[in-house]
Enzyme design. Structure first.
Site, PDB file in Angstrom:
ATOM      1  N   ILE A  85       0.835  -1.299   0.033  1.00 30.20           N
ATOM      2  CA  ILE A  85      -0.452  -0.531   0.140  1.00 30.20           C
ATOM      3  C   ILE A  85       0.420   1.430  -0.033  1.00 30.20           C
ATOM      4  CG2 ILE A  85      -2.186  -1.096   1.045  1.00 30.20           C
ATOM      5  CD1 ILE A  85      -1.133   0.248   3.992  1.00 30.20           C
ATOM      6  N   ASP A  86       0.445   2.372  -0.139  1.00 28.83           N
ATOM      7  CA  ASP A  86       1.455   3.725  -0.864  1.00 28.83           C
ATOM      8  C   ASP A  86       1.841   4.259   0.985  1.00 28.83           C
ATOM      9  OD1 ASP A  86       0.462   3.632  -2.936  1.00 28.83           O
ATOM     10  OD2 ASP A  86      -1.023   4.930  -3.256  1.00 28.83           O
ATOM     11  N   LYS A  87       2.647   4.496   0.533  1.00 25.50           N
ATOM     12  CA  LYS A  87       3.388   5.138   2.189  1.00 25.50           C
ATOM     13  C   LYS A  87       2.966   5.697   2.765  1.00 25.50           C
ATOM     14  CE  LYS A  87       7.165   8.229   3.026  1.00 25.50           C
ATOM     15  NZ  LYS A  87       8.429   9.219   2.941  1.00 25.50           N
ATOM     16  N   THR A 130      -0.387   5.902   3.401  1.00 24.14           N
ATOM     17  CA  THR A 130      -2.061   4.744   3.064  1.00 24.14           C
ATOM     18  C   THR A 130      -2.410   4.474   4.497  1.00 24.14           C
ATOM     19  OG1 THR A 130      -2.783   4.706   1.018  1.00 24.14           O
ATOM     20  CG2 THR A 130      -3.192   3.648   2.547  1.00 24.14           C
ATOM     21  N   ARG A 150      -7.859   6.837  -5.179  1.00 24.88           N
ATOM     22  CA  ARG A 150      -7.014   8.373  -5.023  1.00 24.88           C
ATOM     23  C   ARG A 150      -7.233   8.711  -6.324  1.00 24.88           C
ATOM     24  NH1 ARG A 150      -0.658   7.945  -3.243  1.00 24.88           N
ATOM     25  NH2 ARG A 150      -1.023   9.951  -3.176  1.00 24.88           N
TER      26      ARG A 150
END
Length: 308
Positions: free
Chosen positions: A140-142, A144, A238
Site C-alpha cells: 500500500i502507498d507510503k 496510506t 485516489r
C-alpha cells in the site's frame, strides 16, 4: 577447505531461486561474485554445479565457500529497541501462516530513494517462533494507513500473492474527501493510465473499477467514503475519487491544483485500508479490520462524521 559450510535447505525454502537465497542470507555478496563462485564450482547443490536460476528443494545440501566478507547481516542486531517496538505494535492478527499489520501513515512498505526506514527492513523482528522472517505479499502507498498482509511461509506467500493478483480478496478502504458524491453509492468505471508521476483517466488506459458508498457527510462539504477496488491499479482510489470531483484530503498528487491544508486537522493523507475479507483463503468467514489512525479519527470528530 577450511571454512566451507554445508547448509541443508529448509522446507520453507522449497522452490526458492538460488540467487534469491544468497541475496537474503548474504546481502553483501554481489551477483557477479556469486556467478563466479558458481562458475568455478565453489558453490554446489548436492555436489553438482548450479546456476543462479537453480530452484532449491527442501533437504538439498548447499556447499558454501568461506564468505567472511559477505557474512549475512543480522537485522535483529541492528534494529533498535524502538524499531522493534514500532513494528510489533502494528500486529493486529497472527497465526501460523499470516501476520496482519495496521501500518501507520508515512511509513513506506519498501525502501527506495531517500527511504531508509520501511516495513521490509523491520520484518526480522516479526519472526517470532519461526526461523524465517515473514514475506510481503502486497503493498500500500507510503501515506496510506491500514491493513498490510504478510505471509509466514512460502506456501501462503504463493497463495496470497495469487489471490491478490486475481483480486479474490475483497479490500475496503475509508477515505475522507472534500465535497460529497452526488450519488451516495455507485461504481466508478474509469480506465487509468500512468502519465508522469500520476495515474490519469484515459480511454487508452487499463480497466479500473471502484465501488463506493458514502457513510456520512458534513453538509456535503466533506464526506466519509467507503471504497472497494475491484481492480488493482496504482493509486486507483485516489485517482478515481479525484475524477469524481471529491479528492481525498491531504493528497498531494490527486487534489487538483493545490493540496488542501486545514489548520484544524493534521496535514496527512486521509486514506485507510480498513478491512479485508480472507474467507476465500480460510474456507470460513474471516474478516479483519484495522482501527483508524489517530489523525483520521480526530478529523472525523472535527467534521462531525460518524464512523459505522
Amino acid at each position: 577447505m577450511s571454512g566451507v559450510k554445508i547448509v541443508k535447505i529448509a522446507p520453507e525454502d522449497d522452490g526458492i531461486r538460488l540467487n534469491r537465497w544468497f541475496l537474503r542470507e548474504y546481502p553483501s555478496l554481489s551477483l557477479s561474485r556469486l556467478q563466479k563462485l558458481l562458475r568455478t564450482k565453489q558453490i554446489k547443490v548436492d555436489g553438482k554445479k548450479a546456476e543462479t536460476s537453480t530452484r532449491l528443494e527442501s533437504g538439498q545440501e548447499l556447499r558454501i565457500p568461506p564468505l567472511d566478507n559477505e557474512k549475512a547481516q543480522k537485522n535483529e542486531e541492528i534494529l533498535s529497541k524502538k524499531d522493534i517496538e514500532l513494528i510489533t505494535s502494528m500486529v493486529i492478527y497472527k497465526d501460523k501462516n499470516i501476520i496482519v499489520l495496521n501500518k501507520p501513515s508515512g511509513l513506506a512498505v519498501q525502501g527506495g530513494t531517500n527511504t531508509t526506514k520501511h516495513i521490509d527492513g523491520l520484518l526480522e523482528a516479526l519472526k517470532f517462533e519461526n526461523n524465517e522472517k515473514p514475506k510481503l505479499v502486497h503493498r500500500i502507498d507510503k501515506d496510506t494507513s491500514g491493513i498490510l498482509l504478510l505471509a509466514r511461509n512460502r506456501k501462503y506467500a504463493d497463495i496470497l500473492t495469487k489471490a491478490f493478483r486475481e483480486h479474490t480478496l475483497q479490500k475496503t478502504y475509508l477515505a475522507l474527501v472534500r465535497g460529497c458524491p452526488d450519488k451516495f453509492e455507485g461504481t466508478i468505471n474509469l480506465a487509468l493510465e500512468k502519465i508522469g508521476e500520476r495515474m490519469q483517466v484515459s480511454k487508452e488506459g487499463q480497466k479500473a473499477v471502484t465501488e463506493y458508498r458514502v457513510i456520512d457527510n458534513a453538509a456535503k462539504r466533506y464526506a466519509l467514503v467507503e471504497a472497494m477496488p475491484l481492480t488493482g491499479r496504482t493509486h486507483q482510489i485516489r485517482a478515481h475519487l479525484e475524477a469524481m470531483g471529491t479528492p481525498i484530503l491531504g493528497d498531494s498528487k490527486y487534489f487538483g491544483r493545490e493540496r488542501l491544508r486545514l489548520k484544524e486537522v493534521a496535514d496527512k493523507l486521509y486514506l485507510h485500508a480498513y478491512k479485508i475479507d480472507l474467507s476465500v483463503i480460510y474456507g470460513k468467514k474471516m474478516i479483519i479490520k484495522a482501527d483508524l489512525p489517530k489523525h483520521f479519527a480526530e478529523a472525523c470528530k472535527f467534521f462531525g462524521l460518524e464512523v459505522n
